[in-house]
Design a protein around this motif. Structure first.
Motif, PDB file in Angstrom:
ATOM      1  N   ARG A  19       0.818  -1.221   0.000  1.00  0.00           N
ATOM      2  CA  ARG A  19       0.000   0.000   0.000  1.00  0.00           C
ATOM      3  C   ARG A  19       0.844   1.260   0.000  1.00  0.00           C
ATOM      4  O   ARG A  19       0.430   2.290  -0.531  1.00  0.00           O
ATOM      5  CB  ARG A  19      -0.944  -0.026   1.199  1.00  0.00           C
ATOM      6  N   SER A  20       2.024   1.172   0.599  1.00  0.00           N
ATOM      7  CA  SER A  20       2.916   2.336   0.614  1.00  0.00           C
ATOM      8  C   SER A  20       3.666   2.510  -0.692  1.00  0.00           C
ATOM      9  O   SER A  20       4.300   3.545  -0.928  1.00  0.00           O
ATOM     10  CB  SER A  20       3.946   2.171   1.740  1.00  0.00           C
ATOM     11  N   ALA A  22       6.252   0.789  -1.325  1.00  0.00           N
ATOM     12  CA  ALA A  22       7.659   0.492  -1.022  1.00  0.00           C
ATOM     13  C   ALA A  22       8.083  -0.846  -1.612  1.00  0.00           C
ATOM     14  O   ALA A  22       7.280  -1.775  -1.755  1.00  0.00           O
ATOM     15  CB  ALA A  22       7.874   0.486   0.490  1.00  0.00           C
ATOM     16  N   GLY A  42       3.805  -3.505   4.891  1.00  0.00           N
ATOM     17  CA  GLY A  42       3.680  -2.927   6.221  1.00  0.00           C
ATOM     18  C   GLY A  42       2.476  -3.517   6.919  1.00  0.00           C
ATOM     19  O   GLY A  42       1.791  -4.411   6.379  1.00  0.00           O
ATOM     20  N   ASP A 212      11.394  -3.552   8.518  1.00  0.00           N
ATOM     21  CA  ASP A 212       9.975  -3.579   8.881  1.00  0.00           C
ATOM     22  C   ASP A 212       9.546  -4.902   9.508  1.00  0.00           C
ATOM     23  O   ASP A 212       8.366  -5.068   9.843  1.00  0.00           O
ATOM     24  CB  ASP A 212       9.116  -3.326   7.631  1.00  0.00           C
TER      25      ASP A 212
END
Length: 488
Positions: A19-20, A22, A42, A212
């Motif tokens: 969603r980010s 990344a 995440g 993370d």
């Protein structure tokens, strides 16, 4: 196979970006080049994966067992047919030598076939009841969503093992792949199972950046819809995973580190013992939880054993993992090679002698190394080496051998090499390990066997019926075959 591979998260049967947005790179430990780029999940992505697994649970659990079994059998055949692809992933991500990668594929296919057999095996008991006219049953029921964590060192075997028993028991799974091997330890087995017909959402794969990992693990285990956890990896991280699971009252199966010994008794065939010990200590460059850190040899045969053992170790082909002849390939990264080198240097500074190998690592490649005379205050005496080094020590009596083997906080595996099985059974009875191999070394894995350790090597068992029991609940069911005589 392209030199750089791009993959996303696998959630609900589809590949989606984090969603980010990344991403994180996977670096080939031998060449230093970027081998793959994967989505870096995440906590929000974890929730989406659990959403998908939770939504798929009911239909998967209710699917007729014969249909579920057929998926596993097709997947086993597909995995074997793709052994070369798996070997490329393992070489590119973690430097796995081709023989080790092919072994991974073969064992993982066996895990899937054993899981297929477990799906249609009898699962329950008929109980005696104190009440006349009542039939009692104990039946196994799936838990729901299972959180699975796969390591990098035997990525195809251990990702398959992480999901096979939970899925066979009727659960759905969110698999967190290793940061070092997201392809081989997660996406590869998910691709195989999907092509074999596993419904969307039954297996979801999360990849993430190493930074993370704590947040991802916390989000996964804390989700109330996750009902059980399994983890294979280091004791250090296993303590964290076990603590998180306990905080949320969730059962866990933890297969953690080892400090394993191979005991060579006085009547052993020395040439056989040398071959066995070389394999036990140096397969996959010693990066196996069952690797033999210590070779304990009866003093009457120690001289002959050490001479032949060191000669064999010095001759091990070393270097490029893509070369089928390579035995000692690169470690997972340069830091891991430097860690092993540091353990060796510390031991030598405290009085140990290098009998083979040693030297400075070349990038992520550390030569196969043999030490003798290691004092108890050396770090290598207590630490899991997890690399291409081992210690040879001697003993005079069985009791001394057992005491030295048990002088560790770990208790995973051991080997006892002898031509006298009765003698070996007496020695094995005193060892504090979850696994003992007689007339064999410490590395062994069969999918139908109860796999796991004691002490700081973890708890719970993978494999066979033990795996099904670990990822299902026992339900007590009673059936009144006649009207019961209630008072009043």
């Amino acid at each position: 196979m392209p030199m750089s591979i791009a993959r996303a998260l696998l959630i609900g049967g589809a590949e989606i970006p984090a969603r980010s947005g990344a991403r994180t790179d996977v670096v080939n430990p031998y060449t230093g080049a970027v081998y793959a780029s994967v989505a870096a999940a995440g906590p929000a992505d974890v929730t989406a994966a659990v959403d998908a697994a939770h939504a798929a649970f009911g239909e998967w659990a209710d699917l007729p067992p014969a249909q579920r079994r057929a998926v596993f059998l097709r997947a086993a055949d597909l995995l074997e047919s793709r052994a070369a692809q798996g070997a490329e992933y393992m070489a590119g991500e973690v430097g796995g030598a081709r023989p080790w990668a092919e072994f991974n594929a073969a064992v993982a296919a066996g895990v899937l076939r054993e899981a297929a057999a477990a799906i249609t095996a009898p699962r329950g008991e008929v109980l005696a009841s104190a009440q006349p006219g009542v039939l009692g049953l104990a039946v196994r029921r799936p838990l729901g969503v299972v959180a699975a964590f796969a390591p990098w060192n035997a990525p195809i075997i251990l990702s398959t093992r992480a999901v096979a028993a939970p899925l066979a028991a009727g659960n759905t799974v969110v698999l967190k792949a290793s940061e070092a091997a997201p392809l081989a330890s997660g996406l590869f087995i998910a691709d195989v199972l999907a092509e074999a017909g596993l419904p969307a959402g039954v297996l979801n794969v999360i990849t993430n950046d190493l930074a993370d990992a704590p947040a991802v693990a916390q989000a996964l285990i804390a989700d109330e819809r996750v009902r059980a956890v399994n983890f294979t990896g280091s004791t250090t991280v296993g303590r964290i995973i076990g603590t998180l699971a306990a905080e949320h009252l969730k059962p866990a199966v933890l297969e953690l580190g080892g400090k394993n010994s191979v005991i060579v008794l006085e009547d052993a065939d020395i040439d056989y013992a040398v071959r066995a010990a070389v394999f036990g200590a140096f397969a996959n460059s010693g990066q196996i939880c069952m690797s033999a850190d210590r070779i304990l040899v009866h003093e009457s045969v120690a001289g002959e054993f050490l001479e032949k053992f060191c000669a064999a170790v010095e001759s091990l082909p070393t270097g490029d993992p893509a070369d089928p002849a390579t035995v000692i390939g690169p470690m997972v990264n340069e830091a891991a090679a430097q860690r092993v080198s540091s353990l060796v240097r510390d031991a030598v500074a405290k009085g140990a002698v290098v009998r083979a190998g040693g030297g400075t690592p070349e990038g992520a490649v550390h030569r196969a190394t043999v030490l003798t005379g290691v004092p108890v205050d050396a770090d290598i005496h207590h630490a899991e080496i997890f690399g291409p080094a081992c210690v040879v020590d001697t003993f005079a009596t069985d009791a001394e051998a057992v005491a030295k083997a048990n002088d560790t906080e770990h208790g995973l595996s051991a080997g006892v090499i002898t031509e006298n099985a009765t003698h070996a059974l007496r020695v094995a009875a005193g060892l504090h390990t979850g696994i003992v191999h007689i007339n064999d070394q410490s590395v062994g894995d069969e999918p139908q066997a109860p796999f796991g350790g004691v002490k700081n090597s973890g708890y719970g068992r993978f494999g066979g019926r033990w795996g099904i029991e670990a990822f299902s609940n026992t339900r007590w069911v009673t059936v009144a075959t006649e009207q019961l005589p209630f008072p009043g």
